[in-house]
Structures are given as C-alpha cells and as structure tokens.
Scaffold this active site. Structure first.
Site, PDB file in Angstrom:
ATOM      1  N   ASP A 122      -1.650  53.480  -6.853  1.00 62.31           N
ATOM      2  CA  ASP A 122      -1.900  52.638  -5.679  1.00 62.31           C
ATOM      3  C   ASP A 122      -1.130  51.324  -5.797  1.00 62.31           C
ATOM      4  OD1 ASP A 122      -3.652  51.949  -3.275  1.00 62.31           O
ATOM      5  OD2 ASP A 122      -4.162  50.293  -4.634  1.00 62.31           O
ATOM      6  N   GLU A 175       2.804  54.643  -4.868  1.00 67.33           N
ATOM      7  CA  GLU A 175       2.745  54.199  -3.479  1.00 67.33           C
ATOM      8  C   GLU A 175       3.663  52.997  -3.280  1.00 67.33           C
ATOM      9  OE1 GLU A 175       0.108  52.250   0.050  1.00 67.33           O
ATOM     10  OE2 GLU A 175      -0.067  51.615  -2.028  1.00 67.33           O
TER      11      GLU A 175
HETATM   12  C1  QV4 Z   1      -9.150  39.580   4.208  1.00 66.48           C
HETATM   13  C2  QV4 Z   1      -7.863  38.913   4.692  1.00 66.48           C
HETATM   14  C3  QV4 Z   1      -7.189  38.199   3.523  1.00 66.48           C
HETATM   15  C4  QV4 Z   1      -8.170  37.187   2.986  1.00 66.48           C
HETATM   16  C5  QV4 Z   1      -9.478  37.872   2.589  1.00 66.48           C
HETATM   17  C6  QV4 Z   1     -10.516  36.865   2.185  1.00 66.48           C
HETATM   18  O1  QV4 Z   1      -6.974  39.923   5.211  1.00 66.48           O
HETATM   19  O2  QV4 Z   1      -6.000  37.566   3.961  1.00 66.48           O
HETATM   20  O3  QV4 Z   1      -7.582  36.565   1.863  1.00 66.48           O
HETATM   21  O4  QV4 Z   1     -10.032  38.658   3.663  1.00 66.48           O
HETATM   22  O5  QV4 Z   1     -11.609  37.505   1.626  1.00 66.48           O
HETATM   23  C7  QV4 Z   1      -9.703  44.591   2.664  1.00 66.48           C
HETATM   24  C8  QV4 Z   1      -9.746  44.031   4.074  1.00 66.48           C
HETATM   25  C9  QV4 Z   1      -8.999  42.756   4.196  1.00 66.48           C
HETATM   26  C10 QV4 Z   1      -9.573  41.762   3.215  1.00 66.48           C
HETATM   27  C11 QV4 Z   1      -9.414  42.407   1.844  1.00 66.48           C
HETATM   28  C12 QV4 Z   1      -9.906  41.524   0.730  1.00 66.48           C
HETATM   29  O6  QV4 Z   1      -9.181  44.953   4.975  1.00 66.48           O
HETATM   30  O7  QV4 Z   1      -9.122  42.244   5.510  1.00 66.48           O
HETATM   31  O8  QV4 Z   1      -8.789  40.585   3.249  1.00 66.48           O
HETATM   32  O9  QV4 Z   1     -10.123  43.649   1.802  1.00 66.48           O
HETATM   33  O10 QV4 Z   1     -11.272  41.435   0.716  1.00 66.48           O
HETATM   34  C13 QV4 Z   1      -7.244  49.078   1.496  1.00 66.48           C
HETATM   35  C14 QV4 Z   1      -7.250  48.555   2.936  1.00 66.48           C
HETATM   36  C15 QV4 Z   1      -7.242  47.056   2.956  1.00 66.48           C
HETATM   37  C16 QV4 Z   1      -8.397  46.521   2.135  1.00 66.48           C
HETATM   38  C17 QV4 Z   1      -8.178  47.019   0.704  1.00 66.48           C
HETATM   39  C18 QV4 Z   1      -9.226  46.528  -0.266  1.00 66.48           C
HETATM   40  O11 QV4 Z   1      -6.126  49.059   3.608  1.00 66.48           O
HETATM   41  O12 QV4 Z   1      -7.389  46.619   4.307  1.00 66.48           O
HETATM   42  O13 QV4 Z   1      -8.435  45.125   2.229  1.00 66.48           O
HETATM   43  O14 QV4 Z   1      -8.234  48.458   0.722  1.00 66.48           O
HETATM   44  O15 QV4 Z   1     -10.499  46.885   0.134  1.00 66.48           O
HETATM   45  C19 QV4 Z   1       0.356  47.212   2.078  1.00 66.48           C
HETATM   46  C20 QV4 Z   1       0.507  47.547   0.609  1.00 66.48           C
HETATM   47  C21 QV4 Z   1      -0.037  48.913   0.240  1.00 66.48           C
HETATM   48  C22 QV4 Z   1      -1.436  49.134   0.819  1.00 66.48           C
HETATM   49  C23 QV4 Z   1      -1.388  48.861   2.309  1.00 66.48           C
HETATM   50  C24 QV4 Z   1      -2.736  48.995   2.957  1.00 66.48           C
HETATM   51  O16 QV4 Z   1       1.866  47.468   0.215  1.00 66.48           O
HETATM   52  O17 QV4 Z   1      -0.082  49.002  -1.162  1.00 66.48           O
HETATM   53  O18 QV4 Z   1      -0.934  47.543   2.560  1.00 66.48           O
HETATM   54  N1  QV4 Z   1      -1.932  50.463   0.507  1.00 66.48           N
HETATM   55  C25 QV4 Z   1      -2.824  50.731  -0.647  1.00 66.48           C
HETATM   56  C26 QV4 Z   1      -3.959  51.680  -0.290  1.00 66.48           C
HETATM   57  C27 QV4 Z   1      -4.903  50.978   0.647  1.00 66.48           C
HETATM   58  C28 QV4 Z   1      -5.545  49.813  -0.056  1.00 66.48           C
HETATM   59  C29 QV4 Z   1      -4.669  49.138  -1.012  1.00 66.48           C
HETATM   60  C30 QV4 Z   1      -3.382  49.530  -1.265  1.00 66.48           C
HETATM   61  C31 QV4 Z   1      -5.262  48.094  -1.840  1.00 66.48           C
HETATM   62  O19 QV4 Z   1      -3.448  52.868   0.233  1.00 66.48           O
HETATM   63  O20 QV4 Z   1      -5.887  51.854   1.149  1.00 66.48           O
HETATM   64  O21 QV4 Z   1      -5.973  48.841   0.931  1.00 66.48           O
HETATM   65  O22 QV4 Z   1      -5.762  48.762  -3.000  1.00 66.48           O
HETATM   66  O23 QV4 Z   1       1.306  47.914   2.857  1.00 66.48           O
END
Ligand code: QV4
Ligand code: CA
Length: 484
Positions: free
Chosen positions: A213, A249
């Site tokens: 990831d 990823e």
């Molecule tokens: C929010 C704000 C931040 C702020 C924070 C404050 O956006 O700016 O600082 O609150 O608390 C979730 C929420 C998101 C929140 C964050 C932190 O959606 O709004 O921040 O948590 O609490 C998944 C989801 C994300 C989620 C994350 C952790 O998609 O929305 O964040 O899980 O729960 C990029 C990357 C790629 C990534 C992709 C989604 O390059 O690597 O974005 N893909 C992988 C996974 C994905 C996962 C993650 C990475 C993180 O496939 O499912 O993100 O492990 O393109």
C-alpha cells in the site's frame, strides 16, 4: 557451463518477486474487498478453486483504528494501530484457518501491507482499536508494536501543514503525511525490522505475497531494504526458494516526478493507466474507440507487461478515492464493465486482478459521492455481514461478487486456457467492433457500436463447433442459451 548455470540462477532469483506463485494454469487473482476470513475460506473451497482462480487479495489483516462507531468507514483499515492480526474480517485463528484452507485447494493469499504509516495524527481519546491495543496518535505512541515519536518522519517533512501538499515535490510525497496519516521513518533499521517481522509472520502462516500500500509514498530503496529481509514462502505449500509476490501501489498517470519505473527493482507495480484508459475507450470519451486497442499494452505507454498488475477498477477508484477515477468502469455500469473485464482477461498484457465489491448507497452531490466512505455490509453492532450464496449462485447481503458473474468467471477460465498463446487474428471495423484470438485456443469478439455485427472472421481455431461462454454456458456438449 558452471558460469552459465550460476548466471541463470542469479537472474532467476532477481525476478522471483514478479512471480505470483499461482499454481500452473491459474492466471488471475480476485480482490475480495472487506470480506471476512471465514467467508474467504469457504469461497476458496466452493468457488475459486473449482473455477481456476489463482489467488485472493485480502483487506489489510492487521489491527486498525475503529472510526465512527457504529457507522464504520471501509478506510479505517488503512489506519494501522499494530501488527496484531485482528480486524473486522476476523481474528488470528480465523486468519490462519483461511490461509490453510485456501492454500490446501491451491488458491493463494496476497495480503494488503500498510507499512507507510500508522493511523491519522488526530486520533486519540475516544477512539479505540480492533484488538483493543492502546495507542496515542498525538504523542505518536503505539506500544503494541512498539513505535514511539522518533520512529516517524515529521522532522524530515518540509511542507507547511505536515501533510503532502504538492505531488510535484518528490520528497514531500515520501516524507510528509498522506492525509494526516503518521508517516513512518522507513530509513531506520528499527522501523524496517518491525515491518519485516510482521510480513515474515504472515509468510510463515502461508501467504504468497503482498500488495504494498502507498508504495509511492516510500523511497524505493527503503521498500527494497524491507523486502530483502523477507523469508522464502512456507515449504508446506510452496517450492524451495519461492519468494513472496510483490506488487506495489504506485499511481503514475503521468506528469509527476514519481514514476512506476522507480519501483521496478522491487517487484511489479499497479498499472493505473490501464483502467483509466480502458474506461475512456469503452465510454467513447475523447474520441476513443475499441479499434485503437489493437496495440493495447506497452504500445499505450504502459509499463512492461511482466512488471504490471492490472485491473479495471480497484477499491479506491471505484468510489472516487485516489487519483484518475472519472472514466473508471465498475459494477454500477454492468454492461460496459463486463466488456472491459472480458477484454482485460482475454488480452495477454499484465497479471490480472478481478475486483469483487459490495453495494453501498451511492449519493452524488455536485458530482461527488458523499457516501463513498460507507463500509462493508454490516450488522447494527458494526460487525461485517457474512456472504450468503443464493440458489442462483449470486451473493446476498449486498455483496456484488463480480467474480461470480458468468461473463467474468468464464473469462477467468478462458485466460487460463489460452495462457502462453500469442495475441493473434486481430480484426476491427474501424470503430467499436473488434475481435482477436489467442493462438489456436480461444477467440473473442466485442460489439460496442450501436449497430449489429455481422462478419466472417478468421479465428485461428481448429474447425469445429464452439460455445460462446460470454452469452452462454458450456454444459457437457451443449451451450446453454440464457438471459443476457
Ligand atoms: C482528513 C483530511 C486531511 C487532514 C485530516 C485531519 O483529508 O487533509 O489532515 O483529515 O484528520 C482518511 C480520510 C481523510 C482523512 C484521513 C486521515 O478519507 O479525509 O484526512 O483518513 O484521518 C484510504 C482512503 C483515504 C483514507 C485512508 C486512511 O482512500 O481517504 O483517509 O484510507 O483511512 C493517493 C495515494 C494512494 C492512496 C490513494 C487513496 O497515492 O497511495 O491516495 N491509496 C492507498 C489505499 C487507500 C488508502 C491509502 C493508500 C492509505 O488504496 O485505500 O486510503 O493507506 O493517490
Ligand atoms: Ca512516507
């Protein structure tokens, strides 16, 4: 002779992590997104093995933050609290049982490894975790690993907020927090060893590889250092010297300093251009048409075939998370989706992953699905619902089970049958009717124009009567007609 042997041996070792380790003749895996371990074990035995699936990508198996009890988002599983094996999918006993039972029927397990970060920086009082481990995100303490403040990257991050603000800045993308998730200092031997300990624990249980990831958010050399410490696969199911399959990823749609090729040395990469482009073609956006698919693959600027993990949609871009999602086809667009997945499975490029999803109450406001956080089908106490199988072989409880759709399941089998055969006998009408074969083993035709397709084609197949396994089903010596 001796030198040549040694050379082959070394080359073999270096390529090992690109090999999915699937059984011979099994050429695809399926992502059973958010499924419980108990249901995956059953699915391996009753469906995946008999239908030639090579393996399953599972949701992250390690302990995570519980968010918004009882309405829990799917994405809480990407916020680790420790490397203990208990989540909404099940506990360690259930996990071991799943891996053993799937391996015993030759369907291998690929774990989603969340190693770039721990949970979001604001989590703390009021939050708990899936195994009940104590943690404090504000002081960056995770005693169940254990990690403490100096195991994180904040001091190295140069952005104003401490989050990734600018994807054109390579060190920001790798040293700052991805959406506030506490970013691990992977250059530290201590951090690396906690991660390899976790991954080796999974290897000992019997997993066959890992989705890495957020690989884009780690330095390729740090990922490499972690991977180099991984053990060979468990000898109970795998040959001596087998290495875990690695697919990283990396979202590279072009235009950023971080590219797929920076990660080739570590294993395969997820080719995100594949689903984005295929969706554009099938939707006929930007003047695209299926006739242009003649040189699909590297000809479209994709990574080399043997470094690619490909898919039509994934758990992020099917719901508007991650990058480049607008054109992505999903089960919500069933007809076009079946064509796209059929095309992917018929075409020789890349190693293929089929998506298996759950339905959620999609609700668009200003073009954004405000329910894209909704977690898996669950009971009122927040626990994930099981996957019941209906008499017609579809799934209940809002599990979509795309992998059980006849067209998709039969094309998974098709890919196994034509494995190793060349891409051949391409035909197109200059528009959206195309056809091609795979040597003398299989042939497929698509009609995405609004008019009938009535042509005589050279298939490359030996003379005979064949069953169209997209529109029907081969039952003994007949092909059954059916609904769609
Ligand atoms: C929010 C704000 C931040 C702020 C924070 C404050 O956006 O700016 O600082 O609150 O608390 C979730 C929420 C998101 C929140 C964050 C932190 O959606 O709004 O921040 O948590 O609490 C998944 C989801 C994300 C989620 C994350 C952790 O998609 O929305 O964040 O899980 O729960 C990029 C990357 C790629 C990534 C992709 C989604 O390059 O690597 O974005 N893909 C992988 C996974 C994905 C996962 C993650 C990475 C993180 O496939 O499912 O993100 O492990 O393109
Ligand atoms: Ca990082």
């Amino acid at each position: 002779m001796g030198v040549r042997f040694l050379l082959l041996f070394i080359v073999g070792l270096c390529r090992a992590q690109y090999d999915p380790n699937t059984r011979p003749g099994r050429t695809s895996i399926v992502h059973l997104f958010e499924w419980r371990w108990a249901d995956i074990a059953l699915e391996c035995e009753r469906y995946l093995a008999p239908n030639g699936f090579g393996g399953v990508q599972i949701s992250p198996p390690n302990e995570n933050l519980v968010i918004g009890d009882p309405s829990r988002p799917w994405w809480e599983r990407y916020q680790p609290v420790s490397y203990k094996l208990c989540t909404r999918s099940g506990n360690e006993t259930e996990f071991r049982d799943m891996v053993t039972r799937c391996n015993n029927v030759g369907v291998y397990v690929y774990a989603d490894a969340v190693i770039n970060h721990m949970c979001g920086g604001n989590a703390g009082a009021g939050n708990h975790s899936t195994c009940g481990s104590f943690f404090n995100a504000k002081t960056k303490e995770f005693p169940a690993v254990p990690y403490s403040a100096w195991d994180f990257n904040d001091a190295k991050c140069k952005s104003r907020s401490g989050d990734i603000e600018d994807y054109r800045d390579l060190s920001q993308v790798r040293n700052c927090r991805l959406v506030n998730l506490l970013d691990l200092a992977l250059e530290k031997n201590y951090v690396r060893s906690r991660i390899t300990e976790y991954m080796n624990y999974l290897i000992d249980i019997g997993v066959a590889g890992f989705r890495i990831d957020a690989a884009k958010h780690m330095w390729p050399g740090d990922v490499k250092a972690v991977l180099e410490e991984l053990k060979d696969l468990n000898r109970k199911w795998f040959p001596a010297g087998a290495k875990p399959f690695i697919y990283q990823e990396v979202i590279d749609l072009g235009g950023e300093p971080i590219t797929d090729s920076q990660y080739f040395g570590n294993g395969r990469v997820t080719e995100f251009k594949y689903g984005a482009k295929l969706g554009t073609v099938m939707r006929k956006w930007n003047g695209e048409k299926m006739a242009y698919l003649k040189n699909w693959g590297e000809g479209w600027g994709f990574v080399p075939s043997d470094t690619a993990l490909v898919f039509v949609d994934n758990h992020d871009n099917q719901r508007g998370h991650g990058a480049g999602g607008a054109s992505i086809l999903t089960f919500w667009d069933a007809r076009l989706y079946k064509m796209a997945v059929g095309f992917m499975l018929a075409h020789p490029y890349g190693f293929t992953r089929v998506m298996s999803s759950y339905r959620w109450p999609r609700y668009f406001q200003n073009g954004v699905d405000i329910n894209n956080w909704v977690g898996p089908p669950s009971n009122s106490d927040g626990s994930t619902k099981s996957v019941p199988i209906n008499p017609d072989t579809t799934c209940g409880n809002d599990w979509v089970c795309e992998h059980r759709w006849r067209q998709i399941r039969n094309m998974v089998i098709f890919r196994n049958v034509v494995d190793g055969q060349p891409f051949s006998n391409w035909w197109d009408n200059g528009s959206n009717q195309v056809a091609f074969g795979r040597g003398n083993r299989g042939f497929i035709a698509f009609n995405n124009d609004d008019w009938y397709m009535n042509v005589n084609l050279q298939t490359g197949l030996p003379a005979g009567t064949y069953c169209d396994v997209i529109s029907g089903q081969k039952e003994g010596n007949t092909s059954t007609p059916n609904d769609s």
